[in-house]
Scaffold this motif. Structure first.
Motif, PDB file in Angstrom:
ATOM      1  N   GLN A  71       2.781  -3.577   4.393  1.00  0.00           N
ATOM      2  CA  GLN A  71       2.021  -3.527   3.429  1.00  0.00           C
ATOM      3  C   GLN A  71       2.182  -2.163   2.664  1.00  0.00           C
ATOM      4  OE1 GLN A  71      -0.032  -6.387   1.699  1.00  0.00           O
ATOM      5  NE2 GLN A  71       0.041  -4.963   0.317  1.00  0.00           N
ATOM      6  N   GLN A  72       2.084  -1.153   3.462  1.00  0.00           N
ATOM      7  CA  GLN A  72       2.081   0.050   3.030  1.00  0.00           C
ATOM      8  C   GLN A  72       3.438   0.317   2.268  1.00  0.00           C
ATOM      9  OE1 GLN A  72       2.316   3.212   5.810  1.00  0.00           O
ATOM     10  NE2 GLN A  72       0.778   4.628   4.532  1.00  0.00           N
ATOM     11  N   GLN A  73       4.660  -0.072   2.826  1.00  0.00           N
ATOM     12  CA  GLN A  73       5.868   0.096   2.227  1.00  0.00           C
ATOM     13  C   GLN A  73       5.940  -0.566   0.749  1.00  0.00           C
ATOM     14  OE1 GLN A  73       8.396  -1.444   4.996  1.00  0.00           O
ATOM     15  NE2 GLN A  73       8.603   0.395   6.437  1.00  0.00           N
ATOM     16  N   TYR A  74       5.276  -1.771   0.850  1.00  0.00           N
ATOM     17  CA  TYR A  74       5.378  -2.594  -0.468  1.00  0.00           C
ATOM     18  C   TYR A  74       4.420  -1.842  -1.863  1.00  0.00           C
ATOM     19  CZ  TYR A  74       4.140  -5.987  -4.021  1.00  0.00           C
ATOM     20  OH  TYR A  74       4.088  -6.767  -4.945  1.00  0.00           O
ATOM     21  N   ASP A  75       3.232  -1.427  -1.214  1.00  0.00           N
ATOM     22  CA  ASP A  75       2.444  -0.675  -2.034  1.00  0.00           C
ATOM     23  C   ASP A  75       3.124   0.682  -2.639  1.00  0.00           C
ATOM     24  OD1 ASP A  75       0.628  -2.934  -1.727  1.00  0.00           O
ATOM     25  OD2 ASP A  75      -0.790  -1.344  -0.141  1.00  0.00           O
ATOM     26  N   LEU A  76       3.506   1.490  -1.559  1.00  0.00           N
ATOM     27  CA  LEU A  76       4.269   2.598  -2.093  1.00  0.00           C
ATOM     28  C   LEU A  76       5.266   2.404  -3.297  1.00  0.00           C
ATOM     29  CD1 LEU A  76       4.191   5.557  -1.926  1.00  0.00           C
ATOM     30  CD2 LEU A  76       5.712   5.491   0.007  1.00  0.00           C
ATOM     31  N   SER A  77       6.261   1.105  -2.765  1.00  0.00           N
ATOM     32  CA  SER A  77       7.139   0.891  -3.781  1.00  0.00           C
ATOM     33  C   SER A  77       6.660   0.666  -5.192  1.00  0.00           C
ATOM     34  CB  SER A  77       7.947  -0.165  -3.077  1.00  0.00           C
ATOM     35  OG  SER A  77       9.035  -0.560  -4.079  1.00  0.00           O
ATOM     36  N   GLN A  78       5.755   0.095  -5.146  1.00  0.00           N
ATOM     37  CA  GLN A  78       4.939  -0.392  -6.386  1.00  0.00           C
ATOM     38  C   GLN A  78       4.501   0.639  -7.043  1.00  0.00           C
ATOM     39  OE1 GLN A  78       5.111  -3.837  -7.707  1.00  0.00           O
ATOM     40  NE2 GLN A  78       6.510  -3.852  -5.951  1.00  0.00           N
TER      41      GLN A  78
END
Length: 100
Positions: A71-78
């Motif tokens: 989730q953190q990787q996804y959020d940071l990418s966004q």
């Protein structure tokens, strides 16, 4: 090139639900959450919370931190794709300034 990871719900659907033949309804019941809650996660409309990570970890014998990292990787990418939102942020630290 920036890595754009999929939402963790996609990982959940493709790598867990499909191979196990799990429906959202059956998985929601096993996880102890509503079908709507799980559907929103699986379809990328809601984030994986700490509570959901704990449930997924127990249900699939995984470390809950895996789900939180996804989730953190996804959020940071966004967020990185939306640099304009951070254009007015002022730098508060100057590398030339000595530290105490």
């Amino acid at each position: 090139m920036m890595y754009n990871p999929p939402h963790p719900g996609e990982h959940l659907r493709e790598d867990y639900f499909k191979p196990l033949g799990l429906s959202i309804t059956a998985a929601a019941k096993a996880l102890g959450v509503s079908r709507k809650t799980l559907s929103e996660v699986v379809n990328g409309h809601a984030s994986i919370s700490v509570d959901m990570a704990m449930r997924l970890g127990k249900a699939f014998n995984d470390d809950p931190e895996i789900w939180l990292r996804l989730q953190q990787q996804y959020d940071l990418s966004q967020a990185m794709c939306n640099q304009a939102a951070y254009a007015k942020v002022r730098r508060l630290y100057d590398e030339s300034r000595p530290t105490a």
